[in-house]
Design an enzyme around this catalytic site. Structure first.
Site, PDB file in Angstrom:
ATOM      1  N   HIS A 166      -1.518   6.953 -12.380  1.00  0.00           N
ATOM      2  CA  HIS A 166      -2.080   6.509 -11.101  1.00  0.00           C
ATOM      3  C   HIS A 166      -2.252   4.992 -11.066  1.00  0.00           C
ATOM      4  CE1 HIS A 166      -4.914   6.791  -7.590  1.00  0.00           C
ATOM      5  NE2 HIS A 166      -5.398   5.693  -8.154  1.00  0.00           N
ATOM      6  N   GLU A 167      -2.903   4.440 -12.086  1.00  0.00           N
ATOM      7  CA  GLU A 167      -3.218   3.012 -12.074  1.00  0.00           C
ATOM      8  C   GLU A 167      -1.969   2.141 -12.152  1.00  0.00           C
ATOM      9  OE1 GLU A 167      -6.109   1.965 -11.308  1.00  0.00           O
ATOM     10  OE2 GLU A 167      -7.161   3.882 -11.507  1.00  0.00           O
ATOM     11  N   HIS A 170      -0.727   1.389  -8.801  1.00  0.00           N
ATOM     12  CA  HIS A 170      -1.390   0.239  -8.182  1.00  0.00           C
ATOM     13  C   HIS A 170      -0.807  -1.073  -8.694  1.00  0.00           C
ATOM     14  CE1 HIS A 170      -4.271   2.526  -6.011  1.00  0.00           C
ATOM     15  NE2 HIS A 170      -5.035   2.863  -7.031  1.00  0.00           N
ATOM     16  N   HIS A 176      -3.581   3.906  -2.198  1.00  0.00           N
ATOM     17  CA  HIS A 176      -3.933   5.312  -2.321  1.00  0.00           C
ATOM     18  C   HIS A 176      -3.203   6.150  -1.284  1.00  0.00           C
ATOM     19  CE1 HIS A 176      -7.850   4.139  -4.519  1.00  0.00           C
ATOM     20  NE2 HIS A 176      -6.947   4.578  -5.373  1.00  0.00           N
TER      21      HIS A 176
END
Length: 213
Positions: A166-167, A170, A176
């Site tokens: 997930h990170e 980013h 998101h």
């Protein structure tokens, strides 16, 4: 489905451990929905970091650095695998920077509480990790969390494989997603595992950088 009411389901969602990257900063929504593109499915829910411009890297060969004496040994391989998974659906190539006193394009570390970036961690539960939009490159995990890889260690442990995947999204410029199945969805339950990128994640990174796959 949104009801406009602060009901039990909404409160439960608010309490779910989540990524620390905020959707709104000082009144500005930095998570902008994708551009209209008739080659993409209308059901896509990914978003980009945007503030008058879209934030993304201007190169595809990125180095990464694992920082600090507190970096858990067991977390190294899951992070490497997460980088590879994003590389498999894009043109990014990641290589580890192992030289002393030399930082990487992406700098990854585990920290407790106030760790100098103005976004203190809150102990176990709550915020699990946070990362910065391109081309800042910082990715921080909360060292107080009960992290696991492969198998949960406790009822409130969290998958380092999932949160790393997930990170890194980013780090590459994705915001998101509103798609629950997507890796880029902002919350993650204890012991929940997402180790494969969803179609929404893949469409997002490929549209952001105009990759033609």
């Amino acid at each position: 489905m949104p009801t406009g009411t602060l009901d039990a389901e909404t409160i439960s969602q608010m309490k779910t451990p989540r990524c620390g990257v905020p959707d709104i900063i000082n009144g500005t929504n930095y998570m902008q929905p994708r551009r209209k593109n008739n080659t993409r499915e209308s059901s896509s829910h990914y978003a980009f970091f945007s503030n008058n411009r879209v934030f993304k890297w201007d190169k595809f060969n990125l180095t990464y650095k694992l920082l600090g004496a507190d970096f858990p040994e067991f977390a190294k391989l899951p992070i490497e695998v997460a980088l590879e998974k994003w590389g498999d659906v894009s043109e990014f190539i990641f290589s580890e920077e192992k030289r002393d006193f030399v930082g990487g394009d992406v700098n990854i570390g585990f920290y407790r509480g106030d760790h100098g970036d103005g976004f203190s961690f809150d102990g176990r539960g709550g915020v699990l990790a946070h990362a910065y939009a391109p081309s800042d490159g910082r990715l921080h995990f909360d060292l107080d969390e009960d992290w696991f890889s492969d198998y949960p260690k406790s009822l409130d442990s969290h998958s380092i494989d999932t949160v790393a995947l997930h990170e890194i999204g980013h780090i590459l410029g994705l915001g998101h997603s509103a798609q629950h199945a997507a890796v880029m969805y902002p919350t993650i339950r204890p012991r929940q595992i997402k180790i494969a990128l969803d179609a929404d994640d893949i469409e997002g990174i490929q549209e952001l950088y105009d990759f033609d796959y």
